[in-house]
Structures are given as C-alpha cells and as structure tokens.
Design an enzyme around this catalytic site. Sequence first.
Site, PDB file in Angstrom:
ATOM      1  N   GLY A 110    -114.078 -87.167-110.833  1.00 39.24           N
ATOM      2  CA  GLY A 110    -115.194 -86.245-111.041  1.00 39.24           C
ATOM      3  C   GLY A 110    -116.533 -86.943-110.967  1.00 39.24           C
ATOM      4  O   GLY A 110    -117.528 -86.374-110.486  1.00 39.24           O
ATOM      5  N   THR A 111    -116.583 -88.194-111.432  1.00 37.45           N
ATOM      6  CA  THR A 111    -117.834 -88.957-111.370  1.00 37.45           C
ATOM      7  C   THR A 111    -118.233 -89.234-109.931  1.00 37.45           C
ATOM      8  O   THR A 111    -119.412 -89.126-109.566  1.00 37.45           O
ATOM      9  CB  THR A 111    -117.691 -90.275-112.151  1.00 37.45           C
ATOM     10  OG1 THR A 111    -117.337 -89.983-113.496  1.00 37.45           O
ATOM     11  CG2 THR A 111    -118.984 -91.078-112.124  1.00 37.45           C
ATOM     12  N   LYS A 152    -104.762 -91.783-113.450  1.00 41.98           N
ATOM     13  CA  LYS A 152    -105.865 -90.870-113.156  1.00 41.98           C
ATOM     14  C   LYS A 152    -105.343 -89.628-112.445  1.00 41.98           C
ATOM     15  O   LYS A 152    -104.659 -89.718-111.428  1.00 41.98           O
ATOM     16  CB  LYS A 152    -106.905 -91.584-112.287  1.00 41.98           C
ATOM     17  CG  LYS A 152    -108.115 -90.754-111.892  1.00 41.98           C
ATOM     18  CD  LYS A 152    -109.031 -90.523-113.062  1.00 41.98           C
ATOM     19  CE  LYS A 152    -110.342 -89.863-112.628  1.00 41.98           C
ATOM     20  NZ  LYS A 152    -111.122 -89.409-113.787  1.00 41.98           N
ATOM     21  N   HIS A 194    -109.849 -96.513-110.251  1.00 39.56           N
ATOM     22  CA  HIS A 194    -109.383 -96.060-111.559  1.00 39.56           C
ATOM     23  C   HIS A 194    -107.929 -96.471-111.774  1.00 39.56           C
ATOM     24  O   HIS A 194    -107.247 -96.923-110.855  1.00 39.56           O
ATOM     25  CB  HIS A 194    -109.510 -94.542-111.689  1.00 39.56           C
ATOM     26  CG  HIS A 194    -110.895 -94.071-111.960  1.00 39.56           C
ATOM     27  ND1 HIS A 194    -111.794 -93.798-110.946  1.00 39.56           N
ATOM     28  CD2 HIS A 194    -111.552 -93.844-113.127  1.00 39.56           C
ATOM     29  CE1 HIS A 194    -112.944 -93.411-111.486  1.00 39.56           C
ATOM     30  NE2 HIS A 194    -112.819 -93.423-112.806  1.00 39.56           N
ATOM     31  N   HIS A 195    -107.472 -96.271-113.004  1.00 36.68           N
ATOM     32  CA  HIS A 195    -106.103 -96.596-113.392  1.00 36.68           C
ATOM     33  C   HIS A 195    -105.108 -95.674-112.690  1.00 36.68           C
ATOM     34  O   HIS A 195    -105.458 -94.614-112.163  1.00 36.68           O
ATOM     35  CB  HIS A 195    -105.967 -96.479-114.911  1.00 36.68           C
ATOM     36  CG  HIS A 195    -106.451 -95.174-115.450  1.00 36.68           C
ATOM     37  ND1 HIS A 195    -105.656 -94.046-115.516  1.00 36.68           N
ATOM     38  CD2 HIS A 195    -107.669 -94.791-115.925  1.00 36.68           C
ATOM     39  CE1 HIS A 195    -106.344 -93.040-116.012  1.00 36.68           C
ATOM     40  NE2 HIS A 195    -107.578 -93.464-116.272  1.00 36.68           N
ATOM     41  N   PHE A 217    -119.218 -89.075-119.620  1.00 38.19           N
ATOM     42  CA  PHE A 217    -120.078 -89.080-120.803  1.00 38.19           C
ATOM     43  C   PHE A 217    -120.690 -90.441-121.098  1.00 38.19           C
ATOM     44  O   PHE A 217    -121.441 -90.579-122.062  1.00 38.19           O
ATOM     45  CB  PHE A 217    -119.305 -88.576-122.029  1.00 38.19           C
ATOM     46  CG  PHE A 217    -119.255 -87.078-122.095  1.00 38.19           C
ATOM     47  CD1 PHE A 217    -120.239 -86.361-122.744  1.00 38.19           C
ATOM     48  CD2 PHE A 217    -118.241 -86.387-121.461  1.00 38.19           C
ATOM     49  CE1 PHE A 217    -120.213 -84.984-122.786  1.00 38.19           C
ATOM     50  CE2 PHE A 217    -118.192 -85.003-121.498  1.00 38.19           C
ATOM     51  CZ  PHE A 217    -119.189 -84.297-122.158  1.00 38.19           C
TER      52      PHE A 217
END
Length: 239
Positions: A141-142, A135, A131-132, A99
Amino acid sequence: MKIALLGYGKMGKAIEKLALDAGYQVVCRSGSQTMSGRLDEADVAIEFSTPEAAPANLKMCFESGIPVVCGTTAWLKHWDEINDLCLQSNGAMVYASNFSIGVQIFFELQRHLAQVMKRNPEYRASIIERHHLQKLDTPSGTAISIADIILREGNYKKWVLGDAGNQDDLPIHAIREPDTPGTHLVEYKGPIDEISLTHKAHSRDGFASGALLAARWIQGKTGVYSMKDVLHLSDNNSD
C-alpha cells in the site's frame, strides 16, 4: 486510553507492547478466529487485520460509536462505501497506508521531487519495495501511495507491477524476502546519472508508534482523516 486491537498479528502485538509500555489498556483483542474483551469498552480501535476483514471491522466500529485507526491495505475497492458510512454515522476514522512518521516525511519529499522531475523528463522514475514473505498485498500500500503522488505530480499515466511497457508507465518492483519490515526505494535514472531516495524501516515500532499517535489524536473528532491531518502537514490530499 482504552484500546481495542482489531487484528492481533505481528502489528497488533507490536502496538500492544508499546501501548502497555505507555500505560494504556488493551480491552479488546480480535484475531482471525476469536475475540476477547469488549469493543464497547474501548476509547478507540486500531485496525490492522486483513483486506477481507477490514471493511466489516470498520463498519462494526462505526455502529458502536468507536473511533478507529486503520492501517490495513488492499481493501480500498470498498473505500467509497466505508467513507460514506463513516460520515453518515458521525463516525471517526484515520486511514493511512503507512503510519510511520518517517514514511509521511518521505511522502512529502517525493511530492516535491516529482514536481521538480516533471520539468526534467529525461529522468525516468521507478519504485522498488521490499517486504517480508508474509506480506499479503503486492505491491505494498505504501508503494501505491508513492506511485499516486508521482502520478499526480509527474509525467506518468499509470503504475504497473514489473517492467514498464512504455514511457507513460511507472514501474513498481515488489520483492519478498525473510525478516524485512519494509523498504521503499524511488529511483530517477537519467542518461548520465541517477537520483534515489530510500526509506528503510528497522522494525515495526515506527508503524506502531504512529498508529498510537493517531489513536490519541482521533478521539473527540468525527470524519475521515489521513496522517497528514494528524501530523499537520500542508497537503490535504490523502495517501
């Protein structure tokens, strides 16, 4: 605006903070084991839970007549069912793998770059996402949304996790490390140079503010939408 938070982890709490700062009310909070407040008192639900919980949460919103903004990923094997149920019930949903407004601009840049690079096949693309450690999905997903754009516009047949098996594969490399909200890098490597584009999130606030923007936008509408609709971007394909 009265908000139900379906998923009360790090993203849910980031959304709550921005919502309260903006003068909105959070009337329902749903975690992995408990729910406080009432969904039917909400003007809109914001769903950032888990892949296992998301389909049931979305169905609950449609049945309650509550428009919903969903940012949970890795549940899309249920997409056709959820899409049909939303339309049949005259529900409303905005779904996006990310988003962040910056990421939506990044998607648009990737679309144009993939079209250009299709005419220059000596450059080979790859995607790296960081990512962390918490995750839940790999790749993100991105990253899959970026890959779908490149597959649609470029010279590749499928994406693969890890190294490419052949020239038709688009590799995605997923890295997990502490305290990393999200970084996505797309590289095109040629024989004499390379081109790269990077989006790096500094915090979860970008995702939270985009979700709140979508929550304001979806009220009074019916149907299934993406952030392209919210931001009035030109392409109608959903990412």
